[in-house]
Design a protein around this motif. Sequence first.
Motif, PDB file in Angstrom:
ATOM      1  N   GLU A  41     -10.217 -37.927  10.264  1.00 20.58           N
ATOM      2  CA  GLU A  41     -10.873 -36.637  10.524  1.00 20.58           C
ATOM      3  C   GLU A  41     -12.129 -36.483   9.669  1.00 20.58           C
ATOM      4  O   GLU A  41     -13.148 -35.961  10.118  1.00 20.58           O
ATOM      5  CB  GLU A  41      -9.894 -35.491  10.239  1.00 20.58           C
ATOM      6  N   LEU A  42     -12.037 -36.953   8.422  1.00 16.55           N
ATOM      7  CA  LEU A  42     -13.182 -36.833   7.518  1.00 16.55           C
ATOM      8  C   LEU A  42     -14.338 -37.729   7.975  1.00 16.55           C
ATOM      9  O   LEU A  42     -15.501 -37.326   7.892  1.00 16.55           O
ATOM     10  CB  LEU A  42     -12.763 -37.199   6.093  1.00 16.55           C
ATOM     11  N   VAL A  43     -14.016 -38.913   8.460  1.00 19.57           N
ATOM     12  CA  VAL A  43     -15.053 -39.810   8.985  1.00 19.57           C
ATOM     13  C   VAL A  43     -15.770 -39.156  10.157  1.00 19.57           C
ATOM     14  O   VAL A  43     -17.002 -39.178  10.254  1.00 19.57           O
ATOM     15  CB  VAL A  43     -14.441 -41.163   9.413  1.00 19.57           C
ATOM     16  N   GLN A  44     -15.005 -38.544  11.057  1.00 23.25           N
ATOM     17  CA  GLN A  44     -15.611 -37.869  12.217  1.00 23.25           C
ATOM     18  C   GLN A  44     -16.527 -36.740  11.779  1.00 23.25           C
ATOM     19  O   GLN A  44     -17.639 -36.584  12.302  1.00 23.25           O
ATOM     20  CB  GLN A  44     -14.504 -37.342  13.135  1.00 23.25           C
ATOM     21  N   ALA A  45     -16.063 -35.949  10.805  1.00 25.56           N
ATOM     22  CA  ALA A  45     -16.872 -34.830  10.309  1.00 25.56           C
ATOM     23  C   ALA A  45     -18.145 -35.335   9.641  1.00 25.56           C
ATOM     24  O   ALA A  45     -19.230 -34.762   9.823  1.00 25.56           O
ATOM     25  CB  ALA A  45     -16.049 -33.998   9.328  1.00 25.56           C
TER      26      ALA A  45
ATOM     27  N   VAL B 140      -6.389 -41.333  -1.251  1.00 24.15           N
ATOM     28  CA  VAL B 140      -6.930 -42.697  -1.336  1.00 24.15           C
ATOM     29  C   VAL B 140      -7.378 -42.961  -2.770  1.00 24.15           C
ATOM     30  O   VAL B 140      -8.150 -42.188  -3.344  1.00 24.15           O
ATOM     31  CB  VAL B 140      -8.113 -42.877  -0.366  1.00 24.15           C
ATOM     32  N   THR B 141      -6.920 -44.041  -3.331  1.00 20.19           N
ATOM     33  CA  THR B 141      -7.213 -44.336  -4.734  1.00 20.19           C
ATOM     34  C   THR B 141      -8.323 -45.379  -4.872  1.00 20.19           C
ATOM     35  O   THR B 141      -8.633 -46.122  -3.936  1.00 20.19           O
ATOM     36  CB  THR B 141      -5.959 -44.866  -5.445  1.00 20.19           C
TER      37      THR B 141
ATOM     38  N   ASN C  50      -9.890 -47.461  10.272  1.00 15.08           N
ATOM     39  CA  ASN C  50      -8.811 -48.160  10.972  1.00 15.08           C
ATOM     40  C   ASN C  50      -7.694 -48.583  10.018  1.00 15.08           C
ATOM     41  O   ASN C  50      -6.554 -48.775  10.437  1.00 15.08           O
ATOM     42  CB  ASN C  50      -9.370 -49.390  11.690  1.00 15.08           C
ATOM     43  N   SER C  51      -8.033 -48.734   8.742  1.00 14.03           N
ATOM     44  CA  SER C  51      -7.022 -49.113   7.746  1.00 14.03           C
ATOM     45  C   SER C  51      -6.326 -47.910   7.134  1.00 14.03           C
ATOM     46  O   SER C  51      -5.186 -48.002   6.685  1.00 14.03           O
ATOM     47  CB  SER C  51      -7.675 -49.952   6.634  1.00 14.03           C
ATOM     48  N   TYR C  52      -7.037 -46.769   7.095  1.00 12.73           N
ATOM     49  CA  TYR C  52      -6.486 -45.593   6.403  1.00 12.73           C
ATOM     50  C   TYR C  52      -6.588 -44.315   7.239  1.00 12.73           C
ATOM     51  O   TYR C  52      -6.670 -43.225   6.686  1.00 12.73           O
ATOM     52  CB  TYR C  52      -7.234 -45.374   5.085  1.00 12.73           C
ATOM     53  N   ASP C  53      -6.597 -44.428   8.574  1.00  8.07           N
ATOM     54  CA  ASP C  53      -6.910 -43.273   9.418  1.00  8.07           C
ATOM     55  C   ASP C  53      -5.992 -42.072   9.210  1.00  8.07           C
ATOM     56  O   ASP C  53      -6.447 -40.925   9.187  1.00  8.07           O
ATOM     57  CB  ASP C  53      -6.925 -43.672  10.900  1.00  8.07           C
TER      58      ASP C  53
END
Length: 411
Positions: free
Chosen positions: A116-120, A164-165, A154-157
């Motif tokens: 969602e953050l990538v899309q935003a 995420v660290t 794709n790895s952390y969707d």
Amino acid sequence: MATAAAKAIEHRGVTIRERKSASGGVSYRVECPVDWFGKRTFKQFKTKAKCKGFIDERINERNQFGELASALTASERTDAIKALKVIKGSGATLEECAQFYIAHNRPPAGDITIKELVQAYIEKRKKGLGTRRARTLSRRSLEDIVNRLTAFSNSYDTKQAKAVTSAQIEEWIHREEWSLQTRLNYYRVLHTFFHFAVESGYRTDNPMKKVPKPSPETPEPGILSVAQFERLLHEALDAEKYPMILSYLVFAGFCGIRPEEVEKLTWDNVNLEEQFVTIPTGVAKGRQIRNVEIPDCAIEWLLRVATRNGPLSESYHKRRWPFTRLRNAVGISEWPHDALRHSAGSYHYALHENAAKTVAMLGHTDDKMLFRHYRSLTTKKAAEHYFRISPRHPSPKGALETVSIQTKSAT
């Protein structure tokens, strides 16, 4: 229905009143001081002894832990003692730990997944929001961001952005199958992406600050020899075999225009009569318009271009295989990084010995890049030959072979 208390007694300064009900039952009520609970409070017990025990417990707590501790329950006090043991020696206070937990457990803007953050983020960048100069990105820059963030997503969707660290990102970036340059490219995109997450309130920190930055070695600068460039130009005269390659070679190899800039230019940007090509703001890498001189030799080659309308060159993906065939046809197996632009800049500087003039042609803001990648790669004599390459008089085979590729570092 309860009646008024028959009598009252004092225990350690606190009032206990006897209460009688309509049925004849007796109970005792403690009139708690306001500072015990922050308001007027009563506690009811069946016996005087239990009232006194309650008063003793509260007063002893205040004496032992102070007023603040007496406002906590026994379990809360136990929890606080355990927490203090955990953070002992860290220099942090319980309040700081609590603030940190609240911020990370639920960021100010709420929870959001990486997908969602990538899309935003991408939607913002499409509109030019969140960019350094508040303007829309070029198509190539936007595509690069989308492709890299899609791979990461794709790895952390479904993972929460806050969770995420740095260690996870470091492991994801530093893959053996990726070159250091590829890792650096991902590092830069992700650093800006998580900065956006912080600015938007979805994280309180940027995890990229703890990820080691990849440091690829700068490729040794190299240029084409005069003979190599001449063979390329003559071979490219065959427009059927190498469509739109000749104009690409001329503008990149003689004028020093960046490959990605050449791809976006059209013949409307070219003035053959006055011998210059205009790089408009929407095309120029630094978004600053510039006019680049077209040397006499380049004009001769451009007049051999069959179709002088529309784009100057095809895109990299369409040009790639015809260009590879061209290189193979003239026997160039190794291609120095950004060879055409580096050749143009190096020979131009060697010919004119004027840093400001070469910097203006290349579209740099200062001469640092010039001296790092272009200076000392060739000689004035070779430069004179380079800018005399003509389609009318090809040099005899082997005549210019002595002007070899030089790849020594700039000094």
